[in-house]
Design an enzyme around this catalytic site. Structure first.
Site, short mmCIF file in Angstrom:
data_model
loop_
_atom_site.label_atom_id
_atom_site.label_comp_id
_atom_site.label_asym_id
_atom_site.label_seq_id
_atom_site.Cartn_x
_atom_site.Cartn_y
_atom_site.Cartn_z
N ALA A 22 0.83 -1.20 0.00
CA ALA A 22 0.00 0.00 0.00
C ALA A 22 0.87 1.25 0.00
CB ALA A 22 -0.93 0.00 1.20
N GLY A 23 1.77 1.37 0.98
CA GLY A 23 2.60 2.56 1.08
C GLY A 23 3.56 2.71 -0.09
N HIS A 36 -6.19 -17.41 10.60
CA HIS A 36 -5.94 -18.15 9.37
C HIS A 36 -5.89 -19.64 9.67
CE1 HIS A 36 -4.22 -19.38 5.58
NE2 HIS A 36 -4.20 -18.14 5.13
N ARG A 40 -11.91 -18.38 5.54
CA ARG A 40 -10.95 -18.67 6.61
C ARG A 40 -11.60 -18.79 7.98
NH1 ARG A 40 -6.10 -14.62 4.51
NH2 ARG A 40 -5.52 -15.92 2.73
N ARG A 100 -11.73 -11.37 5.95
CA ARG A 100 -11.15 -11.12 4.63
C ARG A 100 -11.04 -12.41 3.85
NH1 ARG A 100 -6.28 -11.72 2.41
NH2 ARG A 100 -5.13 -11.99 4.37
#
Length: 667
Positions: free
Chosen positions: A45-46, A267, A338, A464
């Site tokens: 992202a960064g 997870h 998950r 997610r």
């Protein structure tokens, strides 16, 4: 409760992002040269945001606490990145990716953000291919896809088990080009200590040079946080040891609301804990669930014999194996989301069917896939598909080509050959769906302060889907933030450089120095890790895969008491103005001790089960999560009031106009 303004554009869902881009303010190229942007964190992202913003013409200062952006935790992502390109012709579409993500998140994410994510996903693949990312290809040379949990299509692009690394190298190469041009000023081995707010706007940061210990002031017209998630609040997680919440937490204490902290992902495919002194858990990619079958012995006496070392898994007959995911969820089988897979593994192990010495492991078995692929290859090559030895050889070659580095990693850690013996796996803390609250423009509740990637809460709801973390990080950095930040910065073209000799910078620097001086001068008796490990045990036992009212209330009290003990009795050796990793760690654990309490407060307040947040009081007869849409269809956004246990709750009501709120079913 206050109502948050998410600034979601009006109009049909499929047109919101296009119309929004057409209507927001822009900064012309000449004026971009007058504007400075700080980007904290240089993972996917960064790194992608820094590269894109500087390519557009902004002056970027990029900060990472690692010795190079290549060391960002994004490198550890293994399995792939989702995109709605429908290369397989199996019915995928932008809407299907949007719907799967909303459903996978158990209807606790914002429709507009998720649709935009699905919409720009295809662009990410084109961008990365142009950068030279070596995605896997099929026999005809086209990009290959595989499937991940929670979906019925193959939309995951991958580079063996190294997808995160390859994508990060792509973003890093784009950054390097701008560093060479002088548009990015790179600050390696620097950690953000605080956000500086001037006249209500984020105007810079206080950073610490981790090599020299020097405290520095850095100003800008806007600050972007791409600092990842907070899974290490559990101490044991799949995150890198240095991953922390400090940048996000400092932003929270400066006025940025923290959203859904209790939404943490467990997870299902991790190497089990091996001992009490372990400090890190290792993730085995979810991609393994494409071909690996998950099972435990159907007879408890067989599980007991395996735990005692009297029986091997290969000696268990097929009819004596319980492929429990295939049994419970026939439509999705081993590729359920998950949270569902993790709870199912815990249920089997709690019932006494676990297969390692601790009783907390299940098998991930590739025997069927090896045989299937081997026979297919034998037929292709005109060889005898009934030759067992040949089939095994050919099948293992196919599996090695798809997952070889993952198998190698498992063997190095466990000292067992997964081609011959099933892998052992167990759920572990992995990703955090919660994070800093942001609006549609990715701006926090502090003007000029943005949060992208895993640092914000916006796209994944309560769970997610696999291969969506890389998608969100690159979507935010390459294709969303560069547009939306211009709308804010367009008002700053006449502001001029932001000075650092103001009272706000002085006060923030003084606060940082005083805290470090306290740590150095405190004559405690216990190390930082001593407290971190104790916090992690509280979090895992009472805020882990299952939560209940009594446990959460107890966790709040225990964390508060542990925090008080930490400030009285922590020992930090060494000095302040030198390389001192214990000092850096002390600041991070101090923040975890505050976040942990807010985490438990949020989990207690949300008296429903959804996604990764499983309240034992709220479940169906067959043990599935039971949502309460009437009372909890909102984002919990917490405002800091000086005490994490007394944070003020704000609610962003979630409106679903394009999907129907139904009970998730993967059966």
């Amino acid at each position: 409760m206050a109502t948050l303004d998410a600034k979601i554009p009006a109009g049909p869902l499929a047109e919101k992002w296009t119309k929004h881009k057409n209507n927001i303010n822009l900064v012309n190229p000449a004026n971009k040269r007058l504007i400075d942007v700080i980007v904290v964190g240089t993972g996917l992202a960064g790194g992608s945001a820094a590269a894109t913003l500087s390519e557009l013409g902004y002056n970027v200062k990029a900060f990472c606490f690692q010795d190079s952006p290549r060391r960002a935790h994004s490198i550890a992502a293994q399995g792939g990145i989702n995109a709605a390109k429908n290369y397989q012709g199996d019915g995928d579409s932008v809407y299907r990716l949007f719907y799967d993500t909303i459903k996978g998140g158990d209807y606790r994410s914002r429709e507009a953000n998720v649709y935009r994510l699905a919409e720009v996903s295809a662009n990410i693949i084109d961008q990365c291919v142009a950068q030279g990312v070596p995605f896997a290809r099929d026999y005809g040379g086209l990009l290959d896809n595989r499937s991940f949990g929670g979906v019925l299509v193959s939309r995951t692009f991958y580079a063996k088990g190294q997808t995160g690394q390859q994508l990060l190298l792509g973003a890093y190469s784009a950054m390097n080009r701008q560093i060479g041009r002088g548009k990015i000023k790179m600050y390696n081995r620097h950690e953000m200590m605080d956000v500086v707010v001037v006249d209500g706007k984020a105007r810079g940061i206080i950073a610490r040079n981790l090599v020299t210990g020097e405290i520095e002031r850095h100003s800008a017209h806007a600050v972007v946080l791409g600092t990842g998630g907070y899974g290490n609040v559990f101490f044991l997680s799949t995150n890198a040891m240095g991953s922390n919440v400090s940048a996000a937490w400092k932003a929270h204490k400066r006025g940025a609301y923290f959203a859904n902290p209790c939404f943490t992902q467990i997870h299902p495919t991790c190497i089990p804990v091996s001992g009490e002194l372990q400090a890190k858990l290792t993730l085995m990619s979810e991609s393994l669930r494409n071909d690996g079958r998950i099972w435990v012995p159907a007879k408890k006496e067989d599980a007991e014999a395996i735990r005692a070392g009297k029986l091997k898994p290969t000696q268990i007959k097929e009819e004596d194996r319980d492929y429990y995911l295939e049994r419970r969820y026939p439509a999705f089988g081993n590729l359920v989301p998950r949270d569902v897979a993790s709870r199912a593994a815990k249920e089997r192990c709690d019932a006494g069917y676990g297969v390692n010495a601790t009783g907390e492991a299940v098998y991930l078995d590739f025997a069927s896939a090896i045989t299937r692929y081997g026979k297919e290859q034998a037929v292709i090559k005109g060889l005898n598909p009934e030759d067992h030895q040949l089939v095994q050889k050919l099948g293992k070659e196919v599996v090695a080509n798809k997952y070889g580095n993952l198998f190698q990693m498992y063997e190095k850690i466990v000292d067992d050959n997964p081609y011959e013996t099933p892998m052992m796996i167990y759920p572990a803390v992995h990703y955090t769906m919660g994070g800093i609250w942001v609006d549609y423009n990715l701006m926090t509740t502090v003007p000029g302060l943005y949060a992208i990637g895993e640092a914000n809460f916006s796209d994944h709801g309560a769970n997610r889907l696999g291969a969506s973390a890389l998608m969100q990080g690159l979507a935010d950095g390459y294709f969303v933030l560069p547009y939306t930040i211009g709308d804010y910065l367009s008002a700053d073209i006449r502001t001029g450089r932001i000075p650092t000799d103001t009272p706000e910078f002085e006060a923030a620097e003084k606060e940082v120095k005083e805290k470090f001086e306290f740590f150095i001068n405190n004559k405690g008796t216990h190390s930082v890790d001593y407290f971190h490990r104790r916090l992690g045990k509280i979090m895992w036992d009472k805020c882990g895969m299952a939560r209940n009212t009594e446990g959460l209330k107890s966790a709040i009290e225990e964390i508060r008491a542990l925090r008080e003990e930490f400030w009285k009795d922590v020992r930090v050796p060494g000095g302040m103005f030198e390389y001192n990793e214990e000092l850096a760690k002390a600041g991070r654990v101090a923040d975890f001790l505050e976040l942990g309490e807010l985490f438990a407060v949020d989990a207690l307040e949300r008296n429903e089960s959804c996604g990764g947040h499983f309240r034992e009081e709220s479940q169906t007869e067959d043990g599935e999560a039971k949502r309460d849409d009437e009372n909890y269809t909102y984002v919990s956004a917490w405002e800091y009031t000086g005490d994490p246990g007394q944070a003020k709750l704000h609610k962003e009501e979630l409106v679903f106009e394009n999907v129907k709120l139904i009970t998730r079913s993967y059966k």
